[in-house]
Design a protein around this motif. Structure first.
Motif, PDB file in Angstrom:
ATOM      1  N   TYR A 245     -58.454 121.719   6.712  1.00 43.87           N
ATOM      2  CA  TYR A 245     -57.425 121.628   7.535  1.00 43.87           C
ATOM      3  C   TYR A 245     -56.355 120.302   6.819  1.00 43.87           C
ATOM      4  O   TYR A 245     -55.286 120.112   7.121  1.00 43.87           O
ATOM      5  CB  TYR A 245     -57.751 120.639   8.952  1.00 43.87           C
TER       6      TYR A 245
ATOM      7  N   GLN B 215     -42.597 128.448  18.175  1.00 40.32           N
ATOM      8  CA  GLN B 215     -44.119 128.648  18.354  1.00 40.32           C
ATOM      9  C   GLN B 215     -44.500 129.621  19.604  1.00 40.32           C
ATOM     10  O   GLN B 215     -45.158 130.501  19.644  1.00 40.32           O
ATOM     11  CB  GLN B 215     -44.143 127.141  18.759  1.00 40.32           C
TER      12      GLN B 215
ATOM     13  N   VAL C 129     -49.303 125.588   6.214  1.00 36.30           N
ATOM     14  CA  VAL C 129     -50.012 125.752   7.505  1.00 36.30           C
ATOM     15  C   VAL C 129     -50.518 127.018   7.904  1.00 36.30           C
ATOM     16  O   VAL C 129     -51.581 127.225   8.214  1.00 36.30           O
ATOM     17  CB  VAL C 129     -48.995 125.325   8.776  1.00 36.30           C
TER      18      VAL C 129
ATOM     19  N   PHE D 278     -49.867 128.495  12.083  1.00 46.57           N
ATOM     20  CA  PHE D 278     -51.168 128.483  12.022  1.00 46.57           C
ATOM     21  C   PHE D 278     -51.941 129.425  12.256  1.00 46.57           C
ATOM     22  O   PHE D 278     -52.611 130.493  11.640  1.00 46.57           O
ATOM     23  CB  PHE D 278     -51.988 127.124  12.493  1.00 46.57           C
ATOM     24  N   THR D 279     -51.893 130.162  13.493  1.00 46.52           N
ATOM     25  CA  THR D 279     -52.475 131.088  14.112  1.00 46.52           C
ATOM     26  C   THR D 279     -52.090 132.605  13.451  1.00 46.52           C
ATOM     27  O   THR D 279     -52.909 133.375  12.948  1.00 46.52           O
ATOM     28  CB  THR D 279     -52.083 131.302  15.523  1.00 46.52           C
TER      29      THR D 279
ATOM     30  N   ASN E  27     -44.532 125.249   6.574  1.00 46.22           N
ATOM     31  CA  ASN E  27     -45.236 126.336   7.517  1.00 46.22           C
ATOM     32  C   ASN E  27     -45.880 127.415   6.542  1.00 46.22           C
ATOM     33  O   ASN E  27     -47.017 127.849   7.159  1.00 46.22           O
ATOM     34  CB  ASN E  27     -44.182 126.947   8.460  1.00 46.22           C
TER      35      ASN E  27
ATOM     36  N   GLY F 270     -54.614 127.874  17.113  1.00 47.76           N
ATOM     37  CA  GLY F 270     -53.617 126.801  16.687  1.00 47.76           C
ATOM     38  C   GLY F 270     -53.083 125.869  17.642  1.00 47.76           C
ATOM     39  O   GLY F 270     -52.524 124.803  17.486  1.00 47.76           O
TER      40      GLY F 270
ATOM     41  N   GLY G 114     -54.517 128.367   8.164  1.00 45.49           N
ATOM     42  CA  GLY G 114     -54.992 129.296   9.053  1.00 45.49           C
ATOM     43  C   GLY G 114     -55.715 130.367   8.590  1.00 45.49           C
ATOM     44  O   GLY G 114     -56.798 130.669   8.987  1.00 45.49           O
TER      45      GLY G 114
ATOM     46  N   MET H  90     -53.273 122.174   5.874  1.00 41.79           N
ATOM     47  CA  MET H  90     -52.224 122.017   7.133  1.00 41.79           C
ATOM     48  C   MET H  90     -51.638 120.531   7.312  1.00 41.79           C
ATOM     49  O   MET H  90     -50.261 120.404   7.268  1.00 41.79           O
ATOM     50  CB  MET H  90     -52.995 122.329   8.264  1.00 41.79           C
TER      51      MET H  90
ATOM     52  N   LEU I 153     -52.531 121.849  17.388  1.00 43.27           N
ATOM     53  CA  LEU I 153     -52.878 121.677  15.920  1.00 43.27           C
ATOM     54  C   LEU I 153     -51.893 120.673  15.468  1.00 43.27           C
ATOM     55  O   LEU I 153     -52.207 119.717  14.509  1.00 43.27           O
ATOM     56  CB  LEU I 153     -52.685 122.932  15.051  1.00 43.27           C
TER      57      LEU I 153
ATOM     58  N   ASP J 294     -48.099 124.859  15.644  1.00 45.16           N
ATOM     59  CA  ASP J 294     -49.078 125.439  16.389  1.00 45.16           C
ATOM     60  C   ASP J 294     -49.220 127.288  16.276  1.00 45.16           C
ATOM     61  O   ASP J 294     -50.189 127.674  16.382  1.00 45.16           O
ATOM     62  CB  ASP J 294     -48.883 125.123  18.032  1.00 45.16           C
TER      63      ASP J 294
END
Ligand code: ATP
Ligand code: MG
Lengths: 321, 263
Positions: free
Chosen positions: A11, A90, A188, A36-37, A185, A207, A192, A14, A210, A33
């Protein structure tokens, strides 16, 4: 303990992304959030389709970059408030992530991933794998520190600190923000991708919340380990990420419900933000006050500058009379 | 050569608060000319400089720099040609960056910024020798964060940053106003030296009439969005503060009598 350290180091990638936006660009970016996903989902789907694990992981980075560019364009070209721009991306990504995965989750049980060699050598959950993850975090950290000292990186730092100055030296602050959000990102998304391989699945909720973990790592890390210069600040963020996971581990060990963790994280960030403002605490614990930039609210932005000058003029007049 | 022709700029257009900050202002400034700008509060001096810098895009009129029409270029696209120092000493530098990093940003003005190291050995030597000309001892503090410098030192650094990459045009907007008299005098001296060295076409706004007379080759006075006095050469050299004040009273008097006529 080891598992928490492993997670903290994964992490950390991230958290370093969050550091780029939150500290360098002075932009609280909630895209995280979603991106990450997106990174985890993209990597997982590619892995299931037998794509090379390195390529799949890199794709996680790429997808994250695109998410950052979208937030950047919404903010700079669409003149949408930064927080709102991040939230919009997001929320939009939630649907896109479901499309990418074709459902709410993608298991990676019998798929060959970056973690497969570690798992087969029975290294996962040992200090050896923690060392390997540490090396990954260190490489990302070194890249960021190097980048921030290049001409381009200095332009990005100037953008976050003083837009008036940056623009007067020919820096397109819009372009810098978009680039910074993309890089952030991207990292990030990369995190992920790594985390989904580590835990053996990607899912739509991986996420959620997060950004709070990212901010906690940045704020707590810098409060404890300092932020004298870029290198110091970046190391503090990575260590902050490990500390954060350890703190969560401890909270679970003493019997707290995993469902309460989000509340715990939020409270932790509030404390880390508020405590350093109390001079008593500062004196007792030697906590370092959060960084403050030039303007009254932090960084000096182009809009604030007009007000600042007026304040100065009023002050000057008051003194003269 | 900097040419402004028929520049009009208003704020809150079409509302009851409509304010004409510039009314068809035209002026030609020769290459290397140093113009001081005076005028009462709200006369439009800062607006004029902002139009030249591209911070504001005028309602009508054109801005030409060396024959190129730059009216529609954004401020950062024009910045390769224009150096600025602001009134607020915090505005010209990035506080958390070091002196040498700030200078690196100034050094790359108008160049493509890539992935080369910002502060190289070669550049550091150049920065140190440039800083030495300020005689503030900053050349031995290259790695100091700018936030720790005094207002005067910051303004001196801003001035160096604005000039040493040799922009064609230098804009100074009351850049000594926020400083105490001693520091202000220092910054005035540095302004004179740096302008003499690099010879940019310079516009300097000031509220200090002595300063306006002492510095520069040409003086303009603005009032209510117009240039009402424009003197240069011999006439400027001979002008006194009393002359400026009486010129100002004259302009104001004309305005008052206009008003009584209308009333
Ligand atoms: N951003 C703005 N929005 C609205 N009105 C403005 C803006 N900038 C300037 N004005 C108005 O335009 C007029 C000219 O302002 P300007 O700042 O150019 O004056 P100035 O000559 O620089 O005055 P000072 O000596 O006080 O700095 C003023 O009436 C001012 O209120
Ligand atoms: Mg002004």
């Amino acid at each position: 303990m080891i598992v928490a350290t492993e997670l903290g180091l994964l992490y950390a990638v991230m958290a370093l992304g969050v550091y780029l936006t939150f500290r360098i660009l002075d932009f609280p970016d909630l895209t995280v959030d979603g991106s990450f996903t997106s990174g985890g989902a993209t990597a997982a789907v590619l892995l299931v389709n037998n794509v090379n694990p390195f390529l799949a992981t890199a794709a996680g980075f790429g997808v994250g970059c695109i998410a950052g560019v979208i937030t950047g364009i919404l903010h700079t070209k669409g003149h949408i408030n930064g927080l709102l721009a991040g939230i919009l991306t997001q929320i939009g990504l939630y649907s896109i992530n479901l499309r990418i995965m074709g459902g709410a989750n993608v298991p990676l049980l019998r798929t060959s991933t970056l973690m497969t060699p570690l798992r087969e050598a029975k290294l996962l959950g040992t200090w050896s794998s923690a060392a390997i993850f540490g090396a990954v975090a260190l490489a990302v950290l070194a890249l960021i520190v190097w980048f921030l000292h290049t001409d381009l990186g200095l332009a990005m730092q100037a953008t976050g600190e003083n837009e008036v100055m940056a623009r007067s030296f020919g820096i397109s602050t819009d372009r810098q923000k978009i680039l910074g959000l993309a890089l952030s990102n991207g990292l990030v998304g990369l995190a992920g991708a790594l985390v989904s391989q580590y835990q053996g699945f990607a899912d739509i909720s991986m996420g959620i919340g997060l950004i709070v973990a990212g901010l906690a790592s940045v704020i707590i890390g810098q409060a404890i380990f300092g932020s004298r210069n870029i290198l110091n600040a970046a190391v503090a963020v990575a260590l902050g990420s490990v500390l954060y996971r350890l703190a969560i581990q401890v909270a679970m060990d003493v019997g707290l419900d995993p469902n309460d963790m989000k509340l715990m994280s939020a409270l932790l960030v509030v404390l880390a933000l508020v405590l350093p403002q109390w001079s008593v605490v500062r004196r007792i614990s030697g906590l370092r006050a959060a960084y403050r930039g030039a303007g009254p609210q932090g960084a000096l932005t182009a809009d604030e500058y007009i007000d600042d000058v007026d304040d100065l003029e009023i002050a000057a007049k008051a003194k003269g009379e | 050569m900097l040419t402004l022709s028929k520049i009009s700029q208003s704020f809150y257009r079409g509302t009851v608060n409509e304010k004409h900050a510039l009314r068809k202002v035209s002026i030609e400034i020769a290459e290397g000319e140093f113009v001081t700008v005076i005028g009462s509060n709200g006369a439009g001096k800062s607006t004029l400089l902002n139009v030249v810098a591209g911070k504001l895009h005028p309602d009508s009129g054109t801005v030409t720099i060396e024959g190129h029409d730059v009216t529609r270029l954004s401020d950062h696209d024009r910045a390769s040609m224009i150096g600025r120092v602001f009134q607020d000493p915090r505005a010209g530098t990035a506080p958390e960056l070091t002196i040498e990093e700030n200078l690196a940003i100034a050094y790359t003005r108008g160049k493509a910024r890539g992935l080369r190291r910002g502060v190289t050995k070669h550049r550091r030597d150049l920065f140190a020798s440039e800083l030495a000309t300020l005689e503030q001892g900053l050349e031995s503090r290259l790695k100091t964060r700018v936030a720790t410098l005094s207002g005067g030192q910051r303004q001196a650094l801003s001035l160096l940053m604005a000039t040493f990459s040799q922009p064609k045009i230098l804009l100074l907007d009351e850049h000594t106003a926020a400083l105490d008299p001693q520091r202000a005098a220092l910054v005035v001296r540095l302004t004179r030296e740096l302008v003499e060295r690099h010879r940019p076409t310079t516009l300097m706004v000031t509220h200090n009439m002595e300063q306006a007379l002492e510095l520069g080759d040409r003086l303009i006075m603005m009032h209510d969005g117009e240039i009402v006095v424009d003197v240069s050469g011999e006439r400027k050299a001979r002008a006194t503060v009393a002359d400026l004040l009486s010129a100002f009273e004259e302009v104001r008097g004309a305005e008052l009598s206009d008003r009584t006529l209308l009333g």
